[in-house]
Design an enzyme around this catalytic site. Structure first.
Site, mmCIF file in Angstrom:
data_model
loop_
_atom_site.group_PDB
_atom_site.id
_atom_site.type_symbol
_atom_site.label_atom_id
_atom_site.label_comp_id
_atom_site.label_asym_id
_atom_site.label_seq_id
_atom_site.Cartn_x
_atom_site.Cartn_y
_atom_site.Cartn_z
ATOM 1 N N GLU A 74 0.832 -1.209 0.000
ATOM 2 C CA GLU A 74 0.000 0.000 0.000
ATOM 3 C C GLU A 74 0.865 1.257 0.000
ATOM 4 O O GLU A 74 0.810 2.074 0.937
ATOM 5 C CB GLU A 74 -0.957 -0.011 1.190
ATOM 6 C CG GLU A 74 -1.947 -1.161 1.121
ATOM 7 C CD GLU A 74 -2.933 -1.211 2.303
ATOM 8 O OE1 GLU A 74 -2.710 -0.485 3.272
ATOM 9 O OE2 GLU A 74 -3.903 -1.969 2.232
ATOM 10 N N GLU A 248 -6.396 -8.055 -0.774
ATOM 11 C CA GLU A 248 -6.954 -8.107 0.571
ATOM 12 C C GLU A 248 -8.455 -7.864 0.466
ATOM 13 O O GLU A 248 -8.882 -6.844 -0.071
ATOM 14 C CB GLU A 248 -6.328 -7.038 1.482
ATOM 15 C CG GLU A 248 -4.817 -7.128 1.594
ATOM 16 C CD GLU A 248 -4.221 -6.085 2.559
ATOM 17 O OE1 GLU A 248 -4.992 -5.417 3.266
ATOM 18 O OE2 GLU A 248 -2.986 -5.967 2.589
#
Lengths: 584, 584, 584
Positions: A74, A248
């Protein structure tokens, strides 16, 4: 296998404290103790990151058990794209020298004659932070461009390093939304095999509906808003125009939103099928097992800390079976009929120059997307330099900076075009077109924006279109319509929306009802099929599969063709249910 | 006689600038110019504090005119328990070495493997402040424990010094609420003869009802909320399980809340009697005379700056006469029928891990207390290691960290126990019990908390108990009830409250009506007498005196036994009046 | 010709970094990159400012094309009056030495015995910033006085320098409101030929109505609130009691408010005439041409960046013709019948000691002004040492610090006086009068303020006057009325407003209706003619011209005398129109 660069260890920080980034809002160094505590401009950290990446890639690159690689984690999460450090300042000075070559050019391009802001040398340039009042928007735009470049300059060598030692293995990265990072995700994605996305519908809904009225939040607090997940799926897919992964997927309550509800029963399966319908090739759940310690101990997994299975487990199993049954993975991704032209420059302009508190790039873009999705239309997100040829309708909700090349591409296309307000309103160096907005767009739509007013969100007024009254508000441009066709008008009868040939310009922000009705008409005109099945039903197509997703807690009869071949679910779609039928 | 350490003088600060604390939110040194500008970890300041304390104690310790001592003033007021200074960091490292001995033990206990947070040496440990995003909750819990210890390590030597030179004189300290200091007040109180409290009902009501609807604030703005004063009186008494002093009682408008109303006529007398009814042995008013200069010049006193008497004067005189008449001081303090188990660890857990914005330790505990008080039940606050034997009903509103010893004490008791949500949900090092919450409490109530969801405060749902509908919301645990008795259910019929023998577990936050009705039933079952005389009437007992306090501006007929022997006031209690009768 | 000191160049900052000011809220240096990045206490910057001013004044001082001079630009804009720098601290120490001579005198005057705040030497004195909790209000008052003096000490030499080299040319400065700068504008204006004001009715209305209900903002978002422009015009005129200039008049949407609406058609002409009616001798528009770059590129001008004329152009032309037609410039400025006594000390006291969140100097003063203006009464703003002789009615909305000289002037005057709450409530060194407020004012009105309560704005109560019920709230003083006449009472029948001979004291904040009705009565008693033509009509007089301005979007019939000689517009005043008639 994932590289560990998101969390530099303490010994490294203690050896090289200059790795730490500086908060540009406060000038305070951001310390060790959580994650992402590194400055993208730190040459030391780049060197160390390559060192650990090389070790990992050499050791595991050719192992069969490692099917592919994820870089870092991320990137730019927690507002880390920007740093106010000394190393960032020096790198910014170098970047400016590279871009402008001559300091006088920079002064001219930025309009530094204003408020005596001229520099005499690139070494005099500060970061546009911590000044007495607002800094030059051109300066800030350069800082954003620079910061985005630094992220890419940091990331690209890592990809090359892995590729060098892990031939034939895929490399991806798990993106978070571009509107949170303000980085050019198209550029960041370029060297990857495919993109990935971390999908947290409930956390995102809680945050995006902070301050929303009770009923608005309550309605979606355990399902997520119908358009928040796919809005990002479609953007992630668009980065490389290719299938993507959900790296995710929220399997239960998370820990990081203001409030963290439980998904309603069935949503894990629902979100999984939804991701596949929008082009996912794989959905992973985060986490496998709830960690019993540290920052994320309240983040649900497929397994609880005692290894018992959560409700997500059978739902994930069901989804896997259904994906197999429908053979979704092998359904080709076709171009959608409609494309939204997006890009981080629109985000930058919106962040840097508010002008009105109700104008926000992401809200504008999401409102356009949401209206199209309520019509059941597939949407692709493309860059300004993307391929326009597959689309019947191309929409640019917020495209303030455009180029001659873009204009030429529009002319060469046969699609219908719709531009939202502020299109062409800025030059590439963040100045106001001296021939007035929409600047270069005047070559397609010969109008002039005479002035812009911004209104508080609750002070909207009327917009008259097609003999109906809608709302105009927040951002209202006064148009000299020239010889264009006036499509819609403000309360004072002045033009609000105009059209010239295939090109429509919307000079104001409007309400949901207008966008839905207006796009319905545009789709009709462009012979794009719509499926408007209700406010909480979303229809998507992948290959020859048509999916309906019911976000409401009520069953609803789908107005399908009597001949429609059902592949999953029923014509009366269940609450939080999915129905799949074969495209005609 | 009070020691002057709350306000170190300028010359001392200039000689030893390291005395100044550092704001952990900003990294900014907190300078001279107000009060409490010292760091509890400063060895220099401890030395200097002992020096001035010794001088004072030697000079005045044996003087007859000095009846007793107060240490410092409102320790930790203005958020001074925590400091982000270098001396605090070094002391924290030493404290960690003391607690964990081995750095690997610390890494394991904190789960530092997460996000690469391992330390190699105690000297590497940072304070958990100013990081990129949230720091490890175990790290933060240790920082809270350390900071609390530092306050006690600073305070204890002062008490010893005074005691050494002032034999036979009492030593006390004027506490402010534990939820404002996040310090272990039980430990802080340990060396004192008795505890004291500074009682500001209107200031506190204004701050606690910030943002409340108009009518809610208006109702209590000149009386204080019926439970805010006694909530802290009862906690102050509980620290040593002994009579306490009100060291400061608001005599009129103060200067420090957002808005500072005048008490309604009669409230000074009312609050004084209320304090005595809850175990006060003395009530002092702050201030004697309004100071005509500096920060508190708008803080009312018993006298105005021109020495004229305020309205508080005759009220204080009346209260003194009534205290004498009723002989309240000599009424013994008996154990209450109900105990609330409290402790600063619940506060720490709630502060450190929000999980949902509506869960707050102090609000949860206050809501439980308030429901009991509306029933007219006396309440004792006790520590986890307190004496359980006097109580028929023991309630733990928020007890996330429990020990084997606590479990054994519960087993050994004959009381009924009620646990609020989150009980046993954390290990002593802030990790998630791998056998799931309620962790050790499973030895009393064999259930498993499968998941927790948090909802925005306005998005509550139903709770079904005893054939009535109440509210569940904000914090909702999903329970595997095992073979326990299901007492109440959520809307989806899953268990919300369960009981096993004497032990009840409430898995959710509820509304005031539920708590009141549920506790009424528990009191009935435990043969505890209740006096539910109305929403604004509070009944308290001290010795054989029963007091009713009327917080409303309407008279109300009290449903007393016709035989009840009135000692003060009338059966029809006056607006803002007090009625006292003899316990049967 | 304007001196360029508001924007020091980068090379100067790099040579002398100590020029940069420090944010007193954060301790952070405020850097280069916008404007006003200089510290008024920097001796270096004063020297450099004089150097550039001298060069300019020498070169252009005697040129015919330069008719006059403006110094700097909007001094103290962007909260730059206060600095927390080292040079500011040293200058403050010197200022204190100058004012108090003896450190013990300072300690006594400030009440430093409180909280052990005594200093032993002037060199020990800190700025009253970044302390643990609130600093001494006397210390803060001194800091405000000092900071205001520093601005004047910086500005005066510049005026002298220009005057020395530009004989016979006017020198002015474009002020922003005193309540934004907290500087003594009377002192700042003293050396100027005339004052100027930058008039942005829409920007100011947007900011001042932030958080207002929808309809309240919507009503005025494109006209400005009827009293916001003239409130500042009248104050600007009052600084030298002389005609003033509007140096900047908003000609369209600006860029700096939260929302930036377009003026309704006609408002540019309207605002221009309004300024002249209130004493302007000249109205300039800012900007001439919209700048296509840098921070203000969205700020409208008379011309667009393409040199086309905006709607403001013909409106400005019309206004110029009407000003000439009416010969307004040559109409003498007569004293108004009513004066408001104002001064920055009231602002300082209100800023430093909130006591209640709803009391704000500027809101109180504006509410008094607005009530008078709705009555169509001309208002002069005068200083405490101004000339009282022309006025029939003198009103002091917020005058906490008064002197014996002021009392003597009041006695010598024949005017009626009205004092708002808090009058005389502080000594010159910010202490509480030991004989109670209103302190020295007791010589005029022998009352005592026994206590003050502050209530949340929504918790108002009743005020009874003249057999009507109004509101009292926010700030309520309890009065010992002595032998004064009780004019109005609170709900509890205690006195709220009292009068002694010509002196009236209002002990509470009230609502708009009360102020309007009460002032109407006072005007009637004082034989002051009122023109109460409706909530959105404002009447002003200049010389023998009477102007009516209609802020509403509805025409309205003006109840003029049938004989009235109309000079512009009609008896039925147009929406957003102006009617002018000859004074009888």
């Amino acid at each position: 296998m994932c590289t560990p660069t998101a969390t530099p260890p303490k010994w490294l920080i203690d050896s090289y404290p200059e790795i730490l980034p500086v908060d540009p809002e406060t000038g305070q160094t951001r310390g060790f103790g959580s994650r992402r505590h590194y400055d993208f401009s730190s040459a030391v950290y780049l060197r160390e990151s390559l060192r650990i990446t090389e070790v990992l890639a050499r050791r595991y690159g050719d192992q069969d058990g490692v099917v592919g690689w994820q870089t870092d984690n991320e990137l730019c999460c927690h507002d880390t794209a920007l740093s106010g450090s000394k190393v960032a300042q020096q790198a910014f000075q170098d970047w400016c020298r590279q871009r402008y070559a001559d300091i006088n050019q920079l002064n001219t391009d930025w309009g530094n004659v204003f408020w005596s802001m001229e520099y005499r040398d690139f070494r005099e340039i500060d970061l546009p932070i911590l000044a007495v009042t607002e800094t030059n928007p051109a300066h800030r735009l350069a800082y954003r461009r620079f910061s985005s470049d630094q992220v890419i300059n940091y990331h690209n060598p890592m990809v090359e390093m892995i590729r060098a030692h892990a031939p034939g293995k895929f490399i991806t990265h798990n993106f978070i939304p571009m509107n949170e990072t303000a980085v050019d995700n198209f550029a960041l994605a370029a060297p990857l095999e495919f993109t990935s996305y971390d999908n947290y519908p409930l956390g995102r809904t809680d945050l995006l509906l902070t301050g929303a009225p009770t009923e608005e939040l309550r309605r979606y607090m355990r399902t997520g808003h119908p358009d928040f997940a796919t809005y990002y799926h479609d953007q992630t897919r668009g980065l490389l125009n290719r299938g993507f992964w959900v790296m995710e997927q929220q399997p239960g309550p998370v820990n990081w939103a203001n409030n963290n509800p439980r998904p309603v029963p069935g949503m894990i399966r629902f979100w999984t099928l939804e991701a596949f319908a929008h082009g996912a090739d794989c959905v992973c759940y985060f986490r496998w097992r709830q960690a019993p310690f540290a920052q994320e101990q309240m983040h649900a997994g497929l397994l609880r800390p005692d290894n018992s299975k959560t409700e997500a487990w059978p739902e994930a199993e069901q989804a896997m079976a259904e994906v197999a049954l429908l053979d979704i993975e092998n359904k080709p991704l076709q171009a959608a009929p409609v494309a939204i032209v997006t890009g981080v420059e629109g985000q930058w302009v919106s962040d840097i120059e508010k002008q009105g508190e109700a104008y926000d790039f992401n809200n504008v873009q999401l409102s356009y997307y949401s209206a199209l999705r309520e019509l059941g239309v597939n949407v692709d997100f493309i860059a300004v330099d993307g391929d326009f040829s597959p689309y019947k309708l191309i929409i640019a909700p917020s495209l303030p900076i455009i180029s001659d090349g873009f204009i030429e591409k529009c002319k060469a296309s046969t699609a219908q075009f719709i531009f939202g307000p502020r299109a062409g309103a800025k030059t590439p160096e963040f100045s106001y077109p001296t021939n007035l907005p929409p600047g270069l767009l005047q070559k397609l739509i010969p109008i002039r924006v005479l002035s812009v007013e911004t209104l508080r969100a609750d002070c909207h007024e009327g917009l008259s279109w097609n003999n109906h009254q809608y709302q105009s508000g927040s951002w209202c441009e006064q148009l000299d319509a020239g010889d264009t066709e006036i499509v819609a008008r403000y309360d004072n009868s002045e033009p609000a929306i105009v059209r010239k040939d295939r090109f429509t310009y919307i000079g104001t922000l409007t309400n949901k009802e207008f966008l839905r009705d207006f796009f319905q008409q545009q789709c009709l005109d462009a012979q794009i099929k719509t499926y408007h099945f209700g406010e909480d039903i979303r229809v998507s197509q992948r290959g020859n599969l048509l999916f309906a997703f019911n976000y409401s807690d009520q069953p609803q009869s789908l107005p399908l063709d009597p001949e429609a071949k059902l592949l999953l679910g029923n014509k009366t779609i269940e609450p939080h249910g999915v129905t799949v039928w074969q495209a005609p």
